[in-house]
Design a protein around this motif. Structure first.
Motif, PDB file in Angstrom:
ATOM      1  N   ARG A 187       0.827  -1.204   0.000  1.00 32.62           N
ATOM      2  CA  ARG A 187       0.000   0.000   0.000  1.00 32.62           C
ATOM      3  C   ARG A 187       0.867   1.263   0.000  1.00 32.62           C
ATOM      4  O   ARG A 187       0.501   2.280  -0.601  1.00 32.62           O
ATOM      5  N   ARG A 188       2.022   1.217   0.642  1.00 37.87           N
ATOM      6  CA  ARG A 188       2.913   2.382   0.672  1.00 37.87           C
ATOM      7  C   ARG A 188       3.561   2.655  -0.675  1.00 37.87           C
ATOM      8  O   ARG A 188       3.704   3.806  -1.091  1.00 37.87           O
ATOM      9  N   GLU A 189       3.965   1.583  -1.373  1.00 42.30           N
ATOM     10  CA  GLU A 189       4.807   1.750  -2.549  1.00 42.30           C
ATOM     11  C   GLU A 189       4.063   1.723  -3.872  1.00 42.30           C
ATOM     12  O   GLU A 189       4.517   2.317  -4.854  1.00 42.30           O
ATOM     13  N   ILE A 190       2.939   1.008  -3.931  1.00 46.49           N
ATOM     14  CA  ILE A 190       2.297   0.781  -5.228  1.00 46.49           C
ATOM     15  C   ILE A 190       1.097   1.706  -5.416  1.00 46.49           C
ATOM     16  O   ILE A 190       0.142   1.650  -4.629  1.00 46.49           O
ATOM     17  N   PRO A 191       1.116   2.513  -6.468  1.00 43.48           N
ATOM     18  CA  PRO A 191      -0.074   3.314  -6.813  1.00 43.48           C
ATOM     19  C   PRO A 191      -1.071   2.440  -7.563  1.00 43.48           C
ATOM     20  O   PRO A 191      -1.044   2.335  -8.790  1.00 43.48           O
ATOM     21  N   GLU A 192      -1.947   1.793  -6.815  1.00 43.39           N
ATOM     22  CA  GLU A 192      -2.825   0.781  -7.395  1.00 43.39           C
ATOM     23  C   GLU A 192      -4.145   1.367  -7.862  1.00 43.39           C
ATOM     24  O   GLU A 192      -4.654   2.343  -7.303  1.00 43.39           O
ATOM     25  N   VAL A 193      -4.671   0.747  -8.881  1.00 44.56           N
ATOM     26  CA  VAL A 193      -5.963   1.130  -9.444  1.00 44.56           C
ATOM     27  C   VAL A 193      -6.785  -0.147  -9.627  1.00 44.56           C
ATOM     28  O   VAL A 193      -6.236  -1.182 -10.009  1.00 44.56           O
ATOM     29  N   THR A 194      -8.078  -0.076  -9.345  1.00 42.00           N
ATOM     30  CA  THR A 194      -8.952  -1.238  -9.532  1.00 42.00           C
ATOM     31  C   THR A 194     -10.032  -0.917 -10.551  1.00 42.00           C
ATOM     32  O   THR A 194     -10.694   0.123 -10.463  1.00 42.00           O
ATOM     33  N   ILE A 195     -10.181  -1.793 -11.526  1.00 39.46           N
ATOM     34  CA  ILE A 195     -11.257  -1.693 -12.514  1.00 39.46           C
ATOM     35  C   ILE A 195     -12.041  -2.999 -12.483  1.00 39.46           C
ATOM     36  O   ILE A 195     -11.516  -4.039 -12.078  1.00 39.46           O
ATOM     37  N   TRP A 196     -13.306  -2.954 -12.885  1.00 40.15           N
ATOM     38  CA  TRP A 196     -14.117  -4.167 -12.814  1.00 40.15           C
ATOM     39  C   TRP A 196     -15.186  -4.173 -13.890  1.00 40.15           C
ATOM     40  O   TRP A 196     -15.493  -3.142 -14.497  1.00 40.15           O
ATOM     41  N   VAL A 197     -15.755  -5.361 -14.098  1.00 38.68           N
ATOM     42  CA  VAL A 197     -16.796  -5.521 -15.097  1.00 38.68           C
ATOM     43  C   VAL A 197     -17.641  -6.743 -14.720  1.00 38.68           C
ATOM     44  O   VAL A 197     -17.133  -7.714 -14.149  1.00 38.68           O
ATOM     45  N   ASP A 198     -18.936  -6.680 -15.005  1.00 45.33           N
ATOM     46  CA  ASP A 198     -19.824  -7.840 -14.811  1.00 45.33           C
ATOM     47  C   ASP A 198     -19.739  -8.732 -16.049  1.00 45.33           C
ATOM     48  O   ASP A 198     -19.677  -8.239 -17.177  1.00 45.33           O
TER      49      ASP A 198
END
Length: 507
Positions: free
Chosen positions: A299-310
């Motif tokens: 969580r400190r190091e990674i600029p994470e993004v979440t995308i999703w789809v049904d």
């Protein structure tokens, strides 16, 4: 005890566990002072920051000392157990004469000394770390045989009692022979000694969790008849005794809802509620500490993004049913098909099969796919790794997944199997949820998750229909790629789920 006798004793230190591990917590001793052990016999169960393993002793002889108690941390290189050779008559006679029948550190007067040829140390270090032993059972076995009048241990009776008390389906609980000298597994040395000294009607409790809950709730275990195999006392028996989850008036409709909390968390929560405690203190160490450190770093190091789809998974379920009907001897799991789809997607979008080397300022893409599978166990979330899945066919992948997750939940995976992943697949649908925004398994760059598959209304060819629908999500490191790559990967996965022919066309 003379210096000459003491010099013949052999001290086994906690071995180097590898993978940078420097300490281990004692979970349970499998032997007690006075027991006879053989070469490579497991003597203690320890928990490292990676896994729970059995530690076999490289020496044969009689146990004269145990160093450390359950729950204690032992550094690598510190003594674990001291063993004296069996052919050392002076040692046995001296301890029998000096200690007498009432001396817990010595042998009772008249004790018949076991004689056997001492075998040299084999050099094996840990069960599960490359020795020739198979995975050790995780359940503890009860020893019900008492010492005879002369103090001699009834080894054959111990073996029979141990086997009889095991749950049906256990490797040695289905009639399979137990090797001579096989250790009787106990929660702690004092309880083991007590049973050997004649308490044949002691309650059958093989879980340290049940013992702890009984202490915290003030329950006398000897007054309970267990509902488990052979009268084994389970947590449900304690709940029934105190009006816990099975009978606390929460409503009949909730009785069938499974408790999906990890066992340690559920035990701590329930125990705290019953005891009326304001706070519950759970040590952050071992596997739990490793998980916390890794997730915090991610969580400190990674600029994470979440995308999703049904997605409409009706076609994927039909494909799986057709495969299993065609080859019933080699069935494939839904998770294996999803893993196969991930492999195809990562070949098309290799940017996600990567990691970021912050010190060098580089993005490292891997040409091999080492797939991590998130698995919830009693000791926390583990991510065992299947190496080189790009070389496996669907059947082999399904078998490897089943074997690996079973070993992870049993606690028999070596630490090397929990590192080195390049991409993770997380089936959080088993918890009955639709979606999630998980934390990436550092240092990987992406994680694909799938929620539960349920009947939902869906438009098919302009008409409303009931279909098997699920939500899939991709959490990715924005440093390795932009939204176009991530969206392309997730859309490819969704297309394969909805139309498995797309997968076949790209294999």
């Amino acid at each position: 005890m003379t210096a000459a006798v003491r010099s013949t004793q052999q001290v086994f230190n906690l071995p180097d566990l590898g993978e940078g591990l420097t300490e281990a917590e004692i979970v349970a001793w499998r032997v007690a002072v006075g027991d006879v052990v053989e070469v490579d016999q497991p003597v203690v169960e320890v928990e490292t920051a990676k896994a729970v393993v059995d530690v076999p002793c490289p020496y044969a002889g009689r146990v004269v000392a145990l160093h450390g108690s359950p729950g204690e941390l032992r550094p690598v290189g510190q003594p674990l157990i001291t063993v004296a050779p069996l052919d050392d008559g002076a040692d046995d006679a001296g301890r029998a004469g000096a200690g007498g029948a009432d001396d817990p550190g010595g042998e009772p007067a008249g004790h018949a000394v076991y004689r056997e040829e001492e075998r040299a140390g084999s050099g094996n270090v840990l069960v599960g770390y490359g020795t020739g032993h198979g995975p050790a059972g995780r359940r503890r076995r009860r020893v019900g045989a008492a010492r005879a009048g002369t103090g001699r241990r009834a080894a054959a009776d111990d073996t029979a009692a141990s086997t009889a008390a095991l749950p049906e389906g256990h490797p040695t609980g289905t009639g399979a022979p137990v090797p001579t000298g096989a250790p009787a597994v106990v929660g702690d040395a004092s309880a083991y000694r007590s049973r050997l000294d004649g308490e044949l009607d002691a309650p059958l409790v093989i879980s340290p969790l049940v013992r702890r809950l009984a202490r915290e709730r003030g329950i006398d275990l000897s007054a309970i008849r267990g509902s488990g195999p052979g009268g084994m006392i389970r947590r449900a028996d304690l709940d029934a005794r105190t009006g816990g989850p099975a009978g606390d008036g929460r409503g009949a409709g909730l009785a069938a809802v499974p408790d999906l909390r990890p066992a340690a968390t559920a035990a701590a929560t329930d125990a705290g509620a019953d005891a009326g405690a304001d706070e519950i203190v759970i040590p952050l160490r071992g596997v739990r500490k490793t998980i916390a450190d890794k997730l915090s770093r991610s969580r400190r190091e990674i600029p994470e993004v979440t995308i999703w789809v049904d997605v409409d998974a009706t076609g994927l379920l039909a494909t799986r049913a057709a495969i299993n009907a065609a080859q019933p001897d080699r069935p494939v799991s839904l998770l294996a098909l999803l893993a196969r789809i991930c492999v195809a997607g990562l070949r098309r979008y290799p940017q996600l099969n990567a990691r970021v080397d912050g010190e060098r300022g580089e993005i490292v893409q891997s040409g091999r796919i080492h797939l991590g599978i998130a698995a919830q166990t009693e000791r926390g979330l583990l991510v065992p790794v299947l190496a080189d899945v790009q070389r496996m066919d669907t059947g082999a992948l399904s078998a490897a997944l089943a074997e690996t997750t079973a070993q992870a939940r049993a606690g028999t995976l070596p630490p090397a199997r929990l590192t080195g992943g390049t991409f993770t697949l997380n089936n959080y649908g088993v918890f009955g949820v639709d979606g999630s925004t998980p934390i990436i398994n550092h240092p990987e760059a992406a994680l694909l998750g799938i929620g539960r598959i349920v009947d939902k209304p869906w438009v098919v060819d302009g008409a409303l229909a009931v279909r098997k629908v699920a939500e899939i999500s991709l959490t990715f490191d924005h440093r390795v790629c932009d939204g176009g790559v991530a969206g392309g990967f997730l859309r490819f996965v969704a297309d394969c789920v909805e139309s498995p022919a797309v997968l076949i066309a790209n294999v």
